[in-house]
Scaffold this active site. Structure first.
Site, PDB file in Angstrom:
ATOM      1  N   HIS A 131       0.798  -1.232   0.000  1.00 50.55           N
ATOM      2  CA  HIS A 131       0.000   0.000   0.000  1.00 50.55           C
ATOM      3  C   HIS A 131       0.832   1.285   0.000  1.00 50.55           C
ATOM      4  CE1 HIS A 131      -3.469  -2.400   0.199  1.00 50.55           C
ATOM      5  NE2 HIS A 131      -3.740  -2.382   1.475  1.00 50.55           N
ATOM      6  N   HIS A 205     -10.028   2.339   0.081  1.00 52.46           N
ATOM      7  CA  HIS A 205      -9.903   1.290   1.095  1.00 52.46           C
ATOM      8  C   HIS A 205     -10.934   1.408   2.209  1.00 52.46           C
ATOM      9  CE1 HIS A 205      -7.477  -1.620   3.500  1.00 52.46           C
ATOM     10  NE2 HIS A 205      -6.967  -1.943   2.327  1.00 52.46           N
ATOM     11  N   SER A 206     -12.204   1.618   1.840  1.00 51.38           N
ATOM     12  CA  SER A 206     -13.239   1.621   2.895  1.00 51.38           C
ATOM     13  C   SER A 206     -13.479   0.203   3.383  1.00 51.38           C
ATOM     14  CB  SER A 206     -14.562   2.194   2.360  1.00 51.38           C
ATOM     15  OG  SER A 206     -14.615   3.580   2.598  1.00 51.38           O
ATOM     16  N   GLU A 342     -11.561  -3.540  -2.974  1.00 54.91           N
ATOM     17  CA  GLU A 342     -10.639  -2.581  -3.583  1.00 54.91           C
ATOM     18  C   GLU A 342     -10.536  -2.834  -5.078  1.00 54.91           C
ATOM     19  OE1 GLU A 342      -6.873  -3.194  -1.393  1.00 54.91           O
ATOM     20  OE2 GLU A 342      -8.155  -4.231   0.016  1.00 54.91           O
TER      21      GLU A 342
END
Ligand code: BGC
Length: 377
Positions: A131, A205-206, A342
């Site tokens: 990430h 990225h919830s 995602e």
């Protein structure tokens, strides 16, 4: 004269009505100070559409702090996990609600070759890079500008990731535009340009949980993914390079299936991921915006549809949540408390010549859109 006054009154009345109507179709925006990070001011922007759906977005990490959606009785509740306070996002290691960049997902051993040169990135996830590195796009303050239209409102966020940042080549100019629409959609448009070839794979990225305000885990929520194939991984979650069929495996979500139905089956891939933490190869991904996945919560009736232009979808079932985080509404986040969905290019693409390319070159524009749309059933 009397008639003229009556007529004027009538015209004014009509005028007032039409202004009222216009007001009703406008997305409301409020801004409050959220705190300071990196010596810069951070705000929390609240967007409310005419149905009453709200999206709260901060320019720290381009984070969606809260997002509400209606249940079958029309009750709006938060469908994401996260925190109340900015300090918690600053200290967070889970990437709640943020934009992940410059590269979403893993790069093996933090190394890749580009135009004959080897690049070395931070290894912040066991032996691998995850990430975007130690200080990814989720930990920086973005410039923010409110954007508004007839039936949408949102935030345009920009960030310049400098040449060499986290080991990546090239100055990368990024723009992310979040918009909340009157069709109960959260739309995310990503754009980037560079002055040197560089890998780019931005994603959102919830941690979704459609039960509302984190009432329960997601094991009964039903997932559909329009994918006949997925990319199996090694024990460090790096794709082996194989594009494997989902048929006959717990990775087959071609028909809506409860996430918990097969998550504990004996399966090496599920063992490596401690549950689902894999990339699905979306069917017919031709670069146009398409409905490719959905999540449905039978208890609340909430349905979320995902439209994307991306070829892949990483589904992470919150396997590393262990109860040590207490988030919004005082809820303790335990295992399988969320579905992170995602949309992105495949993990470790810079080292996988057979995967769709993630290299952005000078003169090109990275441009992709994903929509999370909320309905009831
Ligand atoms: C990854 C997980 C990781 C999580 C961190 C997800 O996108 O797939 O492996 O633990 O992000 O929040």
């Amino acid at each position: 004269m009397k008639w003229a006054v009556v007529l004027l009154g009538f015209v004014l009345f009509l005028g007032a009505c039409s202004t009222k109507k216009e007001e009703k179709t406008e997305i409301k925006v409020t801004v409050r100070k959220y705190g300071m990070a990196d010596g810069k001011e951070v705000n929390l922007y609240t967007f409310t559409n005419t149905n009453g759906m709200t999206a709260k977005i901060t320019n720290y990490g381009a984070i969606v702090q809260s997002l509400t959606a209606p249940d079958k009785n029309g009750k709006y509740e938060d469908v994401t996990l996260g925190y109340d306070k900015l300090e918690d996002y600053i200290n967070d290691k889970s990437y709640f609600g943020c934009i992940v960049g410059r590269f979403g997902n893993r790069i093996a051993k933090g190394k890749f070759m580009l135009d004959g040169k080897e690049y070395t990135l931070a290894t912040n996830n066991g032996p691998n890079h995850l990430h975007g590195g130690i200080k990814g796009f989720n930990k920086v303050v973005w410039d923010a500008e409110i954007v508004k239209g007839k039936d949408f409102g949102g935030l345009k966020l920009t960030y310049l990731s400098k040449d060499g940042e986290e080991g990546y080549p090239g100055n990368l100019n990024c723009t992310v535009i979040y918009t909340l629409t009157d069709q109960n959609e959260l739309r995310i448009e990503y754009k980037a340009t560079t002055d040197k070839p560089t890998p780019v794979n931005l994603t959102h990225h919830s941690y979704f949980n459609l039960s509302g305000n984190g009432k329960q885990n997601i094991l009964n929520q039903e997932l559909w993914i329009n994918a006949d194939y997925y990319t199996p991984v090694d024990e460090t979650l790096i794709p082996t390079g194989e594009i494997a069929p989902v048929k006959g495996t717990p990775f087959d979500f071609t028909k809506p299936t409860a996430i918990g139905a097969r998550i504990n089956e004996k399966n090496t891939q599920l063992e490596y991921g401690h549950g689902y933490d894999h990339n699905w190869v979306l069917n017919d991904a031709d670069g146009s915006l398409k409905l490719q996945a959905s999540l449905y919560d039978p208890a609340s009736g909430r349905l979320m549809e995902i439209y994307t232009q991306e070829p892949g979808l990483q589904f992470y079932s919150g396997n590393f949540l262990d109860g040590s985080i207490t988030g919004k509404y005082g809820v303790k986040y335990t295992r399988n408390y969320c579905a992170v969905l995602e949309t992105q290019h495949f993990p470790d693409s810079p080292n996988q010549p057979d995967f769709p390319s993630v290299i952005l070159k000078p003169g090109q524009t990275y441009h992709t859109e994903t929509v999370y749309k909320f309905l009831t059933k």
